[in-house]
Motif scaffolding. Structure first.
Motif, PDB file in Angstrom:
ATOM      1  N   LYS A  53       1.822  -3.593  17.346  1.00  0.00           N
ATOM      2  CA  LYS A  53       3.011  -3.877  16.541  1.00  0.00           C
ATOM      3  C   LYS A  53       2.722  -4.956  15.505  1.00  0.00           C
ATOM      4  N   GLU A  54       1.948  -5.965  15.891  1.00  0.00           N
ATOM      5  CA  GLU A  54       1.607  -7.020  14.939  1.00  0.00           C
ATOM      6  C   GLU A  54       0.674  -6.503  13.850  1.00  0.00           C
ATOM      7  N   LEU A  55      -0.248  -5.613  14.234  1.00  0.00           N
ATOM      8  CA  LEU A  55      -1.155  -5.040  13.236  1.00  0.00           C
ATOM      9  C   LEU A  55      -0.402  -4.178  12.227  1.00  0.00           C
ATOM     10  N   CYS A  56       0.613  -3.441  12.690  1.00  0.00           N
ATOM     11  CA  CYS A  56       1.408  -2.607  11.776  1.00  0.00           C
ATOM     12  C   CYS A  56       2.125  -3.460  10.730  1.00  0.00           C
ATOM     13  N   GLY A  57       2.515  -4.657  11.105  1.00  0.00           N
ATOM     14  CA  GLY A  57       3.197  -5.536  10.165  1.00  0.00           C
ATOM     15  C   GLY A  57       2.262  -6.293   9.252  1.00  0.00           C
ATOM     16  N   ASN A  58       0.943  -6.136   9.446  1.00  0.00           N
ATOM     17  CA  ASN A  58      -0.036  -6.834   8.619  1.00  0.00           C
ATOM     18  C   ASN A  58      -1.152  -5.870   8.231  1.00  0.00           C
ATOM     19  N   ILE A  59      -0.821  -4.854   7.446  1.00  0.00           N
ATOM     20  CA  ILE A  59      -1.815  -3.906   6.941  1.00  0.00           C
ATOM     21  C   ILE A  59      -2.335  -4.456   5.614  1.00  0.00           C
ATOM     22  N   LEU A  60      -3.596  -4.848   5.600  1.00  0.00           N
ATOM     23  CA  LEU A  60      -4.189  -5.526   4.449  1.00  0.00           C
ATOM     24  C   LEU A  60      -5.013  -4.520   3.650  1.00  0.00           C
ATOM     25  N   LEU A  61      -4.577  -4.224   2.447  1.00  0.00           N
ATOM     26  CA  LEU A  61      -5.246  -3.247   1.591  1.00  0.00           C
ATOM     27  C   LEU A  61      -6.213  -3.959   0.653  1.00  0.00           C
ATOM     28  N   THR A  62      -7.467  -3.534   0.664  1.00  0.00           N
ATOM     29  CA  THR A  62      -8.486  -4.159  -0.167  1.00  0.00           C
ATOM     30  C   THR A  62      -9.502  -3.103  -0.589  1.00  0.00           C
ATOM     31  N   GLY A  63     -10.439  -3.493  -1.457  1.00  0.00           N
ATOM     32  CA  GLY A  63     -11.478  -2.571  -1.907  1.00  0.00           C
ATOM     33  C   GLY A  63     -11.275  -2.136  -3.345  1.00  0.00           C
ATOM     34  N   GLY A  64     -12.386  -1.818  -4.024  1.00  0.00           N
ATOM     35  CA  GLY A  64     -12.317  -1.429  -5.430  1.00  0.00           C
ATOM     36  C   GLY A  64     -11.596  -0.122  -5.662  1.00  0.00           C
ATOM     37  N   ALA A  65     -11.668   0.825  -4.704  1.00  0.00           N
ATOM     38  CA  ALA A  65     -10.996   2.110  -4.863  1.00  0.00           C
ATOM     39  C   ALA A  65      -9.525   2.052  -4.490  1.00  0.00           C
ATOM     40  N   SER A  66      -9.024   0.866  -4.126  1.00  0.00           N
ATOM     41  CA  SER A  66      -7.596   0.726  -3.817  1.00  0.00           C
ATOM     42  C   SER A  66      -6.798   0.236  -5.019  1.00  0.00           C
ATOM     43  N   LEU A  67      -7.431   0.190  -6.189  1.00  0.00           N
ATOM     44  CA  LEU A  67      -6.785  -0.365  -7.376  1.00  0.00           C
ATOM     45  C   LEU A  67      -6.027   0.670  -8.196  1.00  0.00           C
ATOM     46  N   PHE A  68      -5.914   1.905  -7.689  1.00  0.00           N
ATOM     47  CA  PHE A  68      -5.094   2.890  -8.393  1.00  0.00           C
ATOM     48  C   PHE A  68      -3.636   2.436  -8.410  1.00  0.00           C
ATOM     49  N   PRO A  69      -2.903   2.741  -9.462  1.00  0.00           N
ATOM     50  CA  PRO A  69      -1.486   2.339  -9.519  1.00  0.00           C
ATOM     51  C   PRO A  69      -0.704   2.897  -8.333  1.00  0.00           C
TER      52      PRO A  69
END
Length: 560
Positions: free
Chosen positions: A473-489
């Motif tokens: 449950k704590e992980l679901c509330g802290n999904i951290l998006l990173t990476g060069g291919a995550s920069l799409f609008p």
């Protein structure tokens, strides 16, 4: 590869993760150049021009040297073919050359930390007295690399000098590979660069620290694929890691295949293969350029060409025409369901280029275009002519114009990021599609680290592997998006939408993503910069005295 000083907000030296083969022989920064044969690799280069060593007759022997294990997919559109052991050092000579180049750029050897310019070869005595006074933090992949240990064992038996020595340790092959790599890193940094202290940190842990969190689900969407890693109290939960080949390089392969199959581009040539512009009938120069190194040239078979094509596809993927909807509006999957008949290819043609048959018979003469093509290109460049509406077309480096507004293939090129969230994969045979559809059952994937799942299902599979319900449950509330291919609008909004529909209703999913491009692209490096600037971290360094007393085995067990 990114290098810089701790406490700064971004890396000061960013170089490609490959080096040129056959160094110039003037690099004296290494104290063990003879032992490690450093001059087999020199400083990093650029894909905009051909290295002189590749123009020789032995082009394949003088090919570039990738630092990390790089999967040669050969343009395959299956995600599994792009699922290499990224982050695993494949050539230690190239790894050493990249560090030496960074030391020279950042003025590490002469102690002039924030001055400009590179360290020159100003005298042998000065070169011999160089000493690194800064502790060194290096980042490893921090993920599982199944199958890589078998290749290294074969290389070691064959007498490959780049094959790491396997220390005595656990029986798990993947764990042995991790210890081997870290032992080799410690040996290189202490023995070659004379570092006073070293620390090795996993990339997902540092990415979480960059977001100011000790617990979170790190979703790293990079060029080599997608990696989902749970971080709990600053520690990597390796048993719940999940990896997929869906990333920037895979999208680039699909895009390149679509250009030749449906958009009529006969030969997509990278920048290095292009010659001067073709002269138009009016005396000026048109947008079309000749191709110096055609499909039959020896350079097309080298790793340098594959890297150059990946850079070209990345350049097109990051154009303003590529967009991702914040929720699933169009249920169709880009480039799936095409019959591929000549009528469709011609209707999705490129600025009047031939019949769009997608033939690869271009020999590089640059004269395959018809007079109608030149007339069309000259019309666009005519004085007082109407300028193209932004977003309606895209011009490749060789002058070929791709229609993005009127044809269905062109519109699908603008929707390529949708493939990161789709169950179907274009340009894959039906039997392979059936294998991919089997991954829809998350329970069958929960025991497997490597898969072809889309991003949201991959994250759900990682959460399913976490045994503690409160931690999930704590992980679901802290999904951290990173990476060069995550920069799409709209990437973070779309991931939040998909996760909300995938996760149980009792879990509230929240995606955290920096709006700063630099912070999202270089999150692991920024996390390492923050970590090394903390006063409480200084006691965690592995000092030279400890290394000399206990060896590299202690460091491999000590680091997270």
């Amino acid at each position: 590869s990114r290098f810089g000083y701790g406490g700064e907000d971004c890396p000061k030296s960013v170089v490609p993760s490959w080096t040129l083969a056959g160094g110039s022989g003037d690099n004296k920064t290494s104290k063990s150049a003879n032992k490690r044969q450093q001059h087999k690799a020199s400083c990093p280069g650029s894909t905009l021009r051909v290295p002189p060593s590749l123009l020789a007759n032995e082009a394949e022997e003088n090919d570039i040297v990738p630092i990390f294990d790089w999967s040669k997919s050969g343009g395959s559109c299956h995600p599994d073919d792009h699922l290499g052991a990224s982050g695993v050092v494949a050539n230690w000579d190239a790894y050493e050359a990249a560090w030496s180049d960074a030391f020279s750029t950042l003025r590490v050897w002469d102690g002039r930390k924030h001055t400009t310019g590179r360290v020159g070869g100003g005298g042998g005595d000065a070169d011999e007295e160089r000493k690194c006074i800064h502790p060194l933090l290096t980042i490893d992949a921090g993920h599982t690399c199944y199958g890589r240990h078998e290749a290294q064992n074969r290389d070691r038996e064959a007498g490959d000098p780049n094959a790491a020595i396997e220390p005595a340790g656990p029986t798990d092959p993947d764990e042995r590979l991790r210890l081997r790599q870290r032992s080799q890193m410690l040996e290189l940094l202490f023995e070659t660069f004379d570092a006073p202290a070293v620390f090795v940190a996993p990339s997902p842990m540092l990415a979480a620290f960059a977001h100011g969190r000790q617990t979170g689900l790190v979703v790293d969407v990079g060029g080599a694929g997608t990696r989902v890693t749970p971080i709990i109290d600053g520690l990597v939960l390796r048993s719940a890691q999940r990896r997929s080949g869906r990333g920037g390089e895979w999208l680039g392969a699909v895009q390149g295949r679509a250009l030749t199959e449906f958009c009529g581009a006969k030969d997509v040539a990278p920048h290095y293969a292009l010659g001067p512009p073709v002269a138009s009938s009016g005396g000026g120069s048109s947008r079309r350029r000749t191709i110096k190194y055609g499909a039959g040239h020896a350079l097309r078979k080298t790793t340098f060409h594959q890297v150059a094509m990946a850079d070209l596809m990345y350049e097109m993927l990051t154009g303003s025409h590529v967009n991702l909807q914040p929720w699933r509006q169009d249920l169709t999957v880009p480039f799936v369901g095409y019959e591929g008949d000549s009528k469709k290819r011609k209707r999705g043609g490129v600025g009047g280029v031939g019949d769009g048959s997608g033939s690869d018979d271009n020999d590089g003469d640059g004269d395959g275009a018809s007079d109608a093509d030149d007339a069309a290109m000259e019309e666009d460049n005519a004085e007082g002519g109407e300028e193209e509406v932004e977003g309606t077309s895209y011009t490749l480096p060789d002058g070929t114009r791709v229609d993005l507004a009127m044809s269905k293939p062109g519109k699908d090129l603008c929707r390529l990021p949708e493939l990161l969230y789709s169950d179907e994969v274009p340009f894959v045979a039906l039997d392979q599609q059936d294998a991919l559809s089997a991954y829809k059952n998350v329970q069958s994937v929960a025991q497997s680290t490597l898969s072809s799942l889309p991003i949201h299902r991959l994250a759900h599979a990682s959460l399913t592997a976490v045994g503690d319900g409160d931690a999930r449950k704590e992980l679901c509330g802290n999904i951290l998006l990173t990476g060069g291919a995550s920069l799409f609008p709209n990437m973070e909004a779309r991931l939040s939408y998909e996760m909300s529909n995938t996760a149980p209703s009792a879990y509230k999913c929240k995606v955290v993503a920096s709006r700063n491009t630099i912070e999202r692209r270089y999150a692991p490096w920024i996390g390492g910069s923050i970590l090394t600037s903390l006063g409480s971290f200084q006691q965690l360094w592995l000092s030279r005295a400890e290394y000399e007393e206990y060896g590299a085995t202690l460091g491999s067990d000590r680091f997270p």
